[in-house]
Design an enzyme around this catalytic site. Sequence first.
Site, PDB file in Angstrom:
ATOM      1  NE  ARG A 128      -4.328  -1.148   0.082  1.00 42.74           N
ATOM      2  CZ  ARG A 128      -4.505  -2.197  -0.731  1.00 42.74           C
ATOM      3  NH1 ARG A 128      -3.543  -2.552  -1.576  1.00 42.74           N
ATOM      4  NH2 ARG A 128      -5.638  -2.881  -0.731  1.00 42.74           N
TER       5      ARG A 128
ATOM      6  CD  GLU B  84      -2.911   2.989  -5.653  1.00 38.33           C
ATOM      7  OE1 GLU B  84      -3.937   2.365  -5.987  1.00 38.33           O
ATOM      8  OE2 GLU B  84      -1.941   2.451  -5.130  1.00 38.33           O
TER       9      GLU B  84
ATOM     10  CG  HIS C  18      -2.905  -0.954  -7.020  1.00 35.89           C
ATOM     11  ND1 HIS C  18      -3.405  -0.347  -5.894  1.00 35.89           N
ATOM     12  CD2 HIS C  18      -2.770  -2.270  -6.685  1.00 35.89           C
ATOM     13  CE1 HIS C  18      -3.574  -1.238  -4.928  1.00 35.89           C
ATOM     14  NE2 HIS C  18      -3.191  -2.415  -5.394  1.00 35.89           N
TER      15      HIS C  18
END
Length: 314
Positions: A233, A262, A280
């Site tokens: 993360r 993000e 991601h």
Amino acid sequence: MSNSAPTVLIPGWMHDHARCLLGTHFNLVETPDCDVHARLPQEIRASIRGVACRTRIDRQFIDALPNLEIIASYGVGYDAVDAAYARSKNIVVTNTPDVLNEEVADLTLGLLISVVREIPKAHAFVREGRWKTSEYPLSRLTLRNRKVGIYGMGRIGRCIARRIEACGLPIAYYSRRPVTGVVYDYFPSLLELAHAVDVLIAIVPGNPSTAKTVNADVLSALGPEGVFINVGRGTVVDEGALIEALRTGTIAAAGLDVIADEPNVPNDMLALDNLTILPHIGSASVAIRTAMADLLARNLIAWFQSGTAITPVP
Ligand code: A2R
């Protein structure tokens, strides 16, 4: 669907496979976002017993659904769900662990090698037609003779370690306690681990206990040949400190599959030549995302059939 079937809410996006499977077992209510107070009348909210989601689930959302029993979250990380508050109201939270372990580990190894051997830059070099007139410069970095530190020796961390072993590199790790049966060197703090290695791979959950733990001190300990990889993360990293460390040569290079906000990549990150950023995609293949959707749906089905979820979070 019969009137007696439980009602499940899908707030926002959901994988089609999960939506189809859930539709054969439950009455579905779909909303474009989590603003259920504004979107749904009280009697509909009162009918909802399950939620299938990939969005932020906060107290207000939970309070709006008085008969909620289970929140099935898409993904292994469930930092977007207020799981502590759900637990306090006897609501089960499930995630989708394990089915993505090998996929995320594959991506991690690929990202590490990409960073060290400059694969994206070399690809751009060929695309731009520059190979015709010159040879690609030798990469400054190599994986050889490195020691790899893994921050988080959980399900995915262990799959990453197996791949690093295959590269012939020694491994050490830090988590809050040593993992039974794991033979790699254990360090009782992240800082000590960073001092002992020159590759640091972060694969821990995003939560207050991990927030900004990869900070200026840790990066400085990793050193000028150091390579940092984050596939857990983005919140785990002090991004200002990382940008500064990459800009000044405190560490050599980094690869990120995750960032804090993000998809808003800070301009200071985009400007760095020694930083590789992916959008991601750790678990983002058709097969694995379908497996995650399947597990999400099966959690809800199991809960309403037997009163036991398959993968409740701790
Ligand atoms: O510290 P422990 O013994 O709970 O070990 C867990 C470690 N971990 C931490 N290590 C140091 N400081 C912390 N504050 C801390 N919190 C957790 O991270 C364990 O070794 C590892 C997490 O492993 P699992 O729970 O098996 O998670 P998994 O499936 O490997 O996925 C890791 C994360 C997800 O939460 C997503 O954020 C991302 O990867 O996809």
